[in-house]
Design an enzyme around this catalytic site. Structure first.
Site, mmCIF file in Angstrom:
data_model
loop_
_atom_site.group_PDB
_atom_site.id
_atom_site.type_symbol
_atom_site.label_atom_id
_atom_site.label_comp_id
_atom_site.label_asym_id
_atom_site.label_seq_id
_atom_site.Cartn_x
_atom_site.Cartn_y
_atom_site.Cartn_z
ATOM 1 N N LYS A 105 27.739 -57.812 14.268
ATOM 2 C CA LYS A 105 29.053 -57.659 14.900
ATOM 3 C C LYS A 105 29.099 -56.402 15.752
ATOM 4 C CE LYS A 105 31.977 -60.207 11.694
ATOM 5 N NZ LYS A 105 33.020 -60.079 10.677
ATOM 6 N N ASP B 232 38.577 -53.787 20.665
ATOM 7 C CA ASP B 232 37.390 -54.625 20.712
ATOM 8 C C ASP B 232 37.911 -56.053 20.957
ATOM 9 O OD1 ASP B 232 34.713 -55.547 20.185
ATOM 10 O OD2 ASP B 232 35.491 -56.264 18.269
ATOM 11 N N LEU B 233 37.086 -56.918 21.491
ATOM 12 C CA LEU B 233 37.551 -58.283 21.804
ATOM 13 C C LEU B 233 37.260 -59.273 20.665
ATOM 14 C CD1 LEU B 233 38.623 -60.342 23.988
ATOM 15 C CD2 LEU B 233 36.240 -60.632 24.667
ATOM 16 N N ASP B 234 35.952 -59.478 20.421
ATOM 17 C CA ASP B 234 35.539 -60.506 19.455
ATOM 18 C C ASP B 234 35.934 -60.105 18.031
ATOM 19 O OD1 ASP B 234 34.137 -62.153 21.371
ATOM 20 O OD2 ASP B 234 32.555 -60.651 21.402
ATOM 21 N N SER C 118 34.403 -53.826 24.775
ATOM 22 C CA SER C 118 33.604 -54.859 24.107
ATOM 23 C C SER C 118 32.165 -54.868 24.608
ATOM 24 C CB SER C 118 34.232 -56.234 24.379
ATOM 25 O OG SER C 118 33.348 -57.263 23.990
ATOM 26 N N ALA C 119 31.262 -55.207 23.710
ATOM 27 C CA ALA C 119 29.845 -55.327 24.094
ATOM 28 C C ALA C 119 29.583 -56.623 24.850
ATOM 29 C CB ALA C 119 28.987 -55.307 22.832
ATOM 30 N N GLU D 261 38.917 -52.048 15.800
ATOM 31 C CA GLU D 261 37.545 -52.562 15.674
ATOM 32 C C GLU D 261 37.322 -53.370 14.402
ATOM 33 O OE1 GLU D 261 34.549 -53.221 16.385
ATOM 34 O OE2 GLU D 261 34.310 -52.322 18.333
ATOM 35 N N ASP D 262 36.521 -54.438 14.515
ATOM 36 C CA ASP D 262 36.205 -55.224 13.310
ATOM 37 C C ASP D 262 34.743 -55.061 12.875
ATOM 38 O OD1 ASP D 262 35.071 -56.705 15.450
ATOM 39 O OD2 ASP D 262 35.074 -58.514 14.210
ATOM 40 N N LYS E 252 27.249 -50.154 21.196
ATOM 41 C CA LYS E 252 27.800 -49.554 19.988
ATOM 42 C C LYS E 252 26.678 -49.486 18.959
ATOM 43 C CE LYS E 252 32.155 -51.949 20.971
ATOM 44 N NZ LYS E 252 33.120 -52.999 20.610
ATOM 45 N N THR F 180 36.586 -65.165 18.144
ATOM 46 C CA THR F 180 35.285 -65.604 18.659
ATOM 47 C C THR F 180 34.127 -65.175 17.761
ATOM 48 O OG1 THR F 180 35.489 -63.669 20.029
ATOM 49 C CG2 THR F 180 35.764 -65.776 21.134
HETATM 50 C C1 BG6 Z 1 30.306 -58.325 20.595
HETATM 51 C C2 BG6 Z 1 30.109 -59.249 19.408
HETATM 52 O O1 BG6 Z 1 31.662 -58.237 20.889
HETATM 53 O O2 BG6 Z 1 29.624 -58.837 21.741
HETATM 54 C C3 BG6 Z 1 28.626 -59.481 19.160
HETATM 55 O O3 BG6 Z 1 30.700 -58.666 18.274
HETATM 56 C C4 BG6 Z 1 27.963 -59.976 20.436
HETATM 57 O O4 BG6 Z 1 28.488 -60.404 18.116
HETATM 58 C C5 BG6 Z 1 28.218 -58.999 21.577
HETATM 59 O O5 BG6 Z 1 26.553 -60.113 20.243
HETATM 60 C C6 BG6 Z 1 27.616 -59.459 22.888
HETATM 61 O O6 BG6 Z 1 28.285 -60.622 23.305
HETATM 62 P P1 BG6 Z 1 27.792 -61.599 24.451
HETATM 63 O O7 BG6 Z 1 29.008 -62.474 24.662
HETATM 64 O O8 BG6 Z 1 27.502 -60.745 25.653
HETATM 65 O O9 BG6 Z 1 26.596 -62.314 23.960
HETATM 66 MG MG MG Z 2 34.187 -57.385 17.232
#
Ligand code: BG6
Ligand code: MG
Length: 236
Positions: A56, A20-22, A125-126, A180-181, A156, A28
């Site tokens: 998250k 996962d990224l964030d 990542s989402a 994953e966090d 997710k 972030t």
């Molecule tokens: C996920 C984050 O990685 O991405 C969420 O954990 C976030 O908090 C989601 O809402 C979507 O991100 P973005 O950058 O497309 O708004």
């Molecule tokens: Mg995350």
């Protein structure tokens, strides 16, 4: 005999690591929280750090829906688009000021260890901002594949993001490990049939196979130990 063959086939099973990224690779998650908090304040909605755990890993629009539900608000779709755009604008202001120091401790070291061992790496990542963040931090070349909010339809805890990453890498789900966090992210990895290592608190990520506080606590040696324990548990 069959058991032994099965055991030797599935031990040392990791052929790919999907991150996962964030909140896993880069710090972030705090910026997502700050930007959502700003929106919540603007809308006069009480939004705590505890509520934020539900956001998250969840897509932008689904996150907004959770906040609006907390505030018992039901704006129309046009207003919702405006709120989401506002939040993203504030989020991008933070991202624009981000430096490589915000790459989380241990990320670069672990990624480079995996590369040397011939284990593939991907992002799952989402976030639709994934390409921007990777570019900003000069991390594009560290991943063999990127499955993100720009190509994935089902957020997710649906397994689509991790299954897509595995497919892009040409690796079977049972040979993938996810880092994953987020609660939703852990569920997504489990739904994909992958081994899941949680990053954060054991209490919050109770369903993960194993939990560490950050990638600075991870190494290939540690990963091999975790997969051995998990293989044995599956065989019991
Ligand atoms: C996920 C984050 O990685 O991405 C969420 O954990 C976030 O908090 C989601 O809402 C979507 O991100 P973005 O950058 O497309 O708004
Ligand atoms: Mg995350």
């Amino acid at each position: 005999m069959i058991l032994m063959i099965l055991k030797s086939r599935i031990s040392m099973r990791t052929k790919a690591c999907i991150f996962d990224l964030d909140g896993v690779i880069v710090d972030t998650a705090k910026y997502h929280y700050l930007a959502w908090k700003k929106l919540a304040v603007m809308l006069n909605i009480q939004f705590s750090r505890e509520d934020n755990e539900r956001l998250k890993g969840v897509s932008r629009m689904a996150s907004l829906d959770i906040i609006l539900e907390i505030g018992k608000m039901t704006p129309d779709d046009r207003m919702k688009e405006e709120y989401a755009a506002l939040k993203n604008k504030w989020y991008l202001d933070y991202i624009g000021r981000m430096t490589p120091e915000e790459i989380l401790p241990g990320s670069l070291e672990f990624l480079s260890e995996l590369k040397s061992a011939g284990i593939k790496t991907a992002l799952g990542s989402a976030s639709k901002n994934t390409p921007l963040i990777l570019q900003r931090l000069g991390m594009e070349s560290l991943f063999d594949a990127v499955a993100d909010g720009n190509i994935v339809r089902n957020a997710k805890p649906d397994p689509e993001v991790f299954l897509t990453a595995a497919k892009m890498l040409g690796v079977l789900p049972e040979n993938c490990v996810v880092f994953e966090d987020a609660i939703a992210g852990v569920e997504s990895a489990l739904n994909a049939g992958m081994l899941c290592i949680g990053i954060g608190s054991e209490k919050i990520l109770a369903n993960a196979h194993y939990v560490i506080t950050g990638l600075d606590k991870m190494s290939l040696k540690k990963l091999r130990e975790i997969e051995k324990v998990s293989d044995n548990e599956q065989l019991l």
